[in-house]
Design a protein around this motif. Structure first.
Motif, PDB file in Angstrom:
ATOM      1  N   GLY A 279     -23.797 -27.531  14.186  1.00  0.00           N
ATOM      2  CA  GLY A 279     -23.044 -27.584  15.448  1.00  0.00           C
ATOM      3  C   GLY A 279     -23.831 -27.102  16.655  1.00  0.00           C
ATOM      4  O   GLY A 279     -25.059 -27.218  16.702  1.00  0.00           O
ATOM      5  N   GLU A 280     -23.119 -26.500  17.601  1.00  0.00           N
ATOM      6  CA  GLU A 280     -23.719 -26.103  18.877  1.00  0.00           C
ATOM      7  C   GLU A 280     -24.012 -24.609  18.927  1.00  0.00           C
ATOM      8  O   GLU A 280     -23.354 -23.821  18.262  1.00  0.00           O
ATOM      9  CB  GLU A 280     -22.748 -26.443  20.017  1.00  0.00           C
ATOM     10  N   ASN A 281     -25.018 -24.305  19.751  1.00  0.00           N
ATOM     11  CA  ASN A 281     -25.365 -22.912  20.026  1.00  0.00           C
ATOM     12  C   ASN A 281     -25.685 -22.124  18.747  1.00  0.00           C
ATOM     13  O   ASN A 281     -25.155 -21.049  18.506  1.00  0.00           O
ATOM     14  CB  ASN A 281     -24.212 -22.245  20.801  1.00  0.00           C
ATOM     15  N   ILE A 282     -26.548 -22.698  17.946  1.00  0.00           N
ATOM     16  CA  ILE A 282     -26.908 -22.095  16.646  1.00  0.00           C
ATOM     17  C   ILE A 282     -28.406 -21.814  16.663  1.00  0.00           C
ATOM     18  O   ILE A 282     -29.181 -22.588  17.222  1.00  0.00           O
ATOM     19  CB  ILE A 282     -26.554 -23.092  15.511  1.00  0.00           C
ATOM     20  N   SER A 283     -28.780 -20.723  16.017  1.00  0.00           N
ATOM     21  CA  SER A 283     -30.209 -20.442  15.901  1.00  0.00           C
ATOM     22  C   SER A 283     -30.596 -20.519  14.419  1.00  0.00           C
ATOM     23  O   SER A 283     -30.016 -19.809  13.593  1.00  0.00           O
ATOM     24  CB  SER A 283     -30.481 -19.048  16.472  1.00  0.00           C
ATOM     25  N   ILE A 284     -31.560 -21.372  14.106  1.00  0.00           N
ATOM     26  CA  ILE A 284     -32.061 -21.458  12.722  1.00  0.00           C
ATOM     27  C   ILE A 284     -33.565 -21.240  12.784  1.00  0.00           C
ATOM     28  O   ILE A 284     -34.296 -21.994  13.443  1.00  0.00           O
ATOM     29  CB  ILE A 284     -31.712 -22.819  12.090  1.00  0.00           C
TER      30      ILE A 284
END
Ligand code: DAU
Length: 358
Positions: A279-284
């Protein structure tokens, strides 16, 4: 034709997720389960939709669905004080249905391929009741028909000794005679007005109960494992064609297969193997995300591996050196490896949570 969709009940088999979330809003491929039912009835051209809400979770459902403009339908909310059974749901919906025929769709059932063809069959053959059956390995979990010479001759709810390999799925189409049935049956073994008893009532009265078999796939999402399987199937379907949609930032990370990555998401030094939806606004960062994983908005995954799992909003998985697999993480859940001494597992988990460690 009107539609009636359930979103009440207790969701006990999905605790602890359902302690704080209505089961029908659990995301499948990052979209609330209930949206699939609304899309299916809207696609079939139905405009008037009654949604059954439980008194305890109605606000959550109403704020997610609104008045139905998202699907170009009108939603009427019908409140059920307690989960008194599916036949009770039908009973209290009579003022909304009036004299119309209607499709009754259990909001925790996932059906791919839509409902249009079942409605068309109902309109062509004009039975009193049209059921949709699916062949299953574990019929004792469902309403089970006994079939002779291509006709249903009886239906039992969750029988210990099923008389066929079929489940009655959560998709029913009725004319008005169903109200006579639900008004004349008594609560069954689990204290609820059972929809299978209403069907048996129709059979006893010699009414026409037709059936068709589901050819695509169908899932009753009663257990956590069912949700993961439904997520897998939707991800497979959603990406039938070679598909990649990347709106966020990806450095030279290794991305393979069918992948959706939302806005404001950053993928750094990681490996992603689709089908995966992020989804949105995720840090991986420094991580591996394997097939059939859905990661909802505002999550953080760092130095960890996740596969065949559903992560709801705002989860954190940090420095976990064992791959997380077949897992369902509720909103705001964190799994973090602690460093330092003593080396130990530390848990802060809610009622009825389940953790499996190696
Ligand atoms: O999924 C198919 C099965 O659904 C059928 O094979 C069974 O014959 C039928 O009884 C039903 O069995 P379940 O035990 O799976 O039903 P459950 O209690 O899980 O409820 C199904 C849906 O209806 C779910 O969306 C919750 C909602 N519900 C349920 C009850 C009992 C309500 O809104 N109100 C209720 O009173």
């Amino acid at each position: 034709m009107k539609a009636l969709i359930t979103s009440g009940g207790r969701g006990t088999r999905l605790r602890p997720i359902t302690n704080t979330n209505n089961k029908h809003l659990i995301p499948i491929a990052n979209k609330p389960m209930l949206f699939y039912a609304l899309e299916a009835v809207a696609e079939a051209g139905i405009k008037e939709v009654g949604v059954i809400v439980g008194s305890d979770t109605k606000n959550e459902i109403i704020s997610a669905l609104g008045n139905g403009t998202l699907w170009d339908i009108n939603i009427t909310y019908i409140e059920q004080d307690e989960p008194r059974g599916l036949a009770h749901v039908v009973k209290i919906s009579e003022p909304f249905i009036g004299k119309d025929n209607f499709i009754f769709y259990l909001g925790d059932n996932m059906i791919v391929g839509g409902v249009k063809r079942f409605i068309e069959e109902f309109e062509a053959y004009k039975p009193d009741c049209q059921l949709v059956l699916a062949r299953v390995k574990d019929p004792q979990r469902f309403g089970v028909p006994e079939i002779k010479d291509g006709k249903i001759i009886s239906i039992e709810e969750k029988p210990a000794k099923p008389k066929s390999h079929y489940a009655v799925t959560g998709l029913y189409i009725y004319d008005n005679i169903i109200f006579e049935a639900v008004n004349n049956i008594k609560p069954g073994a689990r204290g609820e007005l059972e929809i299978s008893d209403a069907h048996q009532y129709l059979l006893n009265k010699g009414k026409v109960v037709r059936y068709s078999e589901i050819t695509g796939w169908w899932k009753d999402t009663g257990e956590p494992e069912d949700l993961l399987e439904a997520n897998r199937l939707v991800l497979d379907r959603a990406f039938e064609l070679e598909h990649r949609q990347i709106e966020g930032y990806v450095d030279d990370s290794d991305i393979a297969g069918k992948v959706i990555i939302g806005k404001k998401t950053e993928i750094i030094n990681s490996i992603i193997r689709g089908p995966v939806i992020i989804g949105e606004n995720i840090s991986i960062k420094d991580s591996y995300i394997g097939p059939y994983t859905s990661i909802h908005n505002n999550c953080e995954i760092c130095n960890s591996e996740v596969e065949y799992s559903i992560l709801m909003e705002e989860c954190r998985v940090i420095n976990v050196d064992i791959r997380i697999e077949r897992s369902l993480l509720g909103r705001g859940a964190s799994i973090i490896r602690c460093t330092g001494r003593p080396r130990s597992h530390r848990f802060l988990i809610g009622d009825q949570s389940r953790v499996e460690v190696v």
